[in-house]
Design an enzyme around this catalytic site. Sequence first.
Site, mmCIF file in Angstrom:
data_model
loop_
_atom_site.group_PDB
_atom_site.id
_atom_site.type_symbol
_atom_site.label_atom_id
_atom_site.label_comp_id
_atom_site.label_asym_id
_atom_site.label_seq_id
_atom_site.Cartn_x
_atom_site.Cartn_y
_atom_site.Cartn_z
ATOM 1 N N ALA A 105 72.330 80.718 67.174
ATOM 2 C CA ALA A 105 73.654 80.083 67.097
ATOM 3 C C ALA A 105 74.681 81.192 67.246
ATOM 4 O O ALA A 105 74.624 82.201 66.527
ATOM 5 C CB ALA A 105 73.839 79.370 65.771
ATOM 6 N N GLU A 106 75.629 81.019 68.167
ATOM 7 C CA GLU A 106 76.496 82.145 68.525
ATOM 8 C C GLU A 106 77.468 82.540 67.414
ATOM 9 O O GLU A 106 78.092 83.590 67.485
ATOM 10 C CB GLU A 106 77.232 81.885 69.849
ATOM 11 N N ASN A 107 77.602 81.711 66.387
ATOM 12 C CA ASN A 107 78.424 82.144 65.257
ATOM 13 C C ASN A 107 77.697 83.165 64.382
ATOM 14 O O ASN A 107 78.290 83.692 63.435
ATOM 15 C CB ASN A 107 78.920 80.948 64.433
#
Lengths: 224, 227
Positions: free
Chosen positions: B53-55
Amino acid sequence: MKKAIQILACEQAIKTMIAPHSRVMVGGFGLRGYPEALVEALVDSGIGELTIISNDLGSPGVGLGKLLTNNQLKGLVGNYYNWNPEVAYAYNEGKITVDLLPQGTFAEGIRAAGAGIPAFYTLAGVGTELAKGKETRKIGERDYVLEYSISGDVALVKAHKADELGNLVYYKTARNFNPLMAMACKHVIAQVDEIVPTGALDPECIVTPHIFVDVLVVNGGKAR
Amino acid sequence: MIQINEETAKERIARRIAAEFDSSENRFVLNLGVGIPTMVADYVKNPNVYIQAENGMLGVGPLAAEGQGDWQLINAGRQIVTQTQGCSFFDSSMSFGMIRGGHVDATVLGAFEVDEQANIANWIIPNGKQLGVGGAMDLVSGANRVIVAIQHQDRKGVSKIKHTCSLPITGFHEADMIVTEYAVFCYENEQLVLKEYAPEVSLDDVRSMTEANFVVSPLVKVMEVSV
């Protein structure tokens, strides 16, 4: 050199560090890992003409969104305002400026500022509307766009725990932009859930070394 | 031709994309966008697939049960997720370093339009109502493989697979594969190639519902579907 760490109440920390026209970085992603109490204090301070450098602007009237409702903003630098459609309206009406960047470029711009790198080339956004007017350069076989580092006057970050020196550890996906912002601003205020004695945090697990931090606040609590 | 309802369409697309990763014997890093792409996670069975997840997380688990879970543990679509054993958390710079540096094996994302030149338009409809880009521009240029998950047509029956995208572009020449409820396309030698089509439709149906020109693979086959 930095002064010894100060432990202040939120209101005091904001009034000491932030003035009209300040460029303020605020950690967080989608209302997670943002320093809620510091943001509330910034809203309550009524300080205006701020440039807020943050991934998003919360939701309408929630979190950083309150700064827009309260007319405290001059400009935004960030990545994703779809969670707060009031940003698009304010921008269209010319009330605020918005510098919109791809998420990775936004993150790397902040990292670069903290690491003393003035600009960098990236593939992200080449040829798109977000690269309009920006320098591009062919390196090897591909075109890259030049992006500048992003620095600020004050960072408001959220960490899980600090020790009394100001070393910080984070919590799950509440980490997001916080460690980067702590390196990219002249002054750093960290809101933490808890302050533990120096030595209680495993040195192997410290993410932000204390030299980056000026002020600690414990969830809006009192000064010590 | 039998129409496929929206719910079935989305599940079919997600299942078909998940099947792409079944055979990986190596550790495979997969990033999933918002919408249909998120559903792909429900159908990935291969334990070698690690969802990013890019967060700032590698090893994303299933969505947390309603009313449960940790509110500070979210994916990039702000959904509360669970963590898998061996997962890791990191800051946004490392996350996008992973993406930009070519360490993400595939990204699955939705789109408003995709075209014959493998251009993807998925970040904005210029109507003044939204202002946001997210990580899509970094993902399409950085991930090793870009899979577009879209319903074949919009609600008015207009093809989303265009000759040329009309909306602002997210990334030029970046798409590698398109999966819809009716067809699977790949880009090969700068051509859009039909690889599979659904059992409900004929080749002529696919041609009539697709604005883009495409060639039909000599190995074209009927899509394996369970819904």
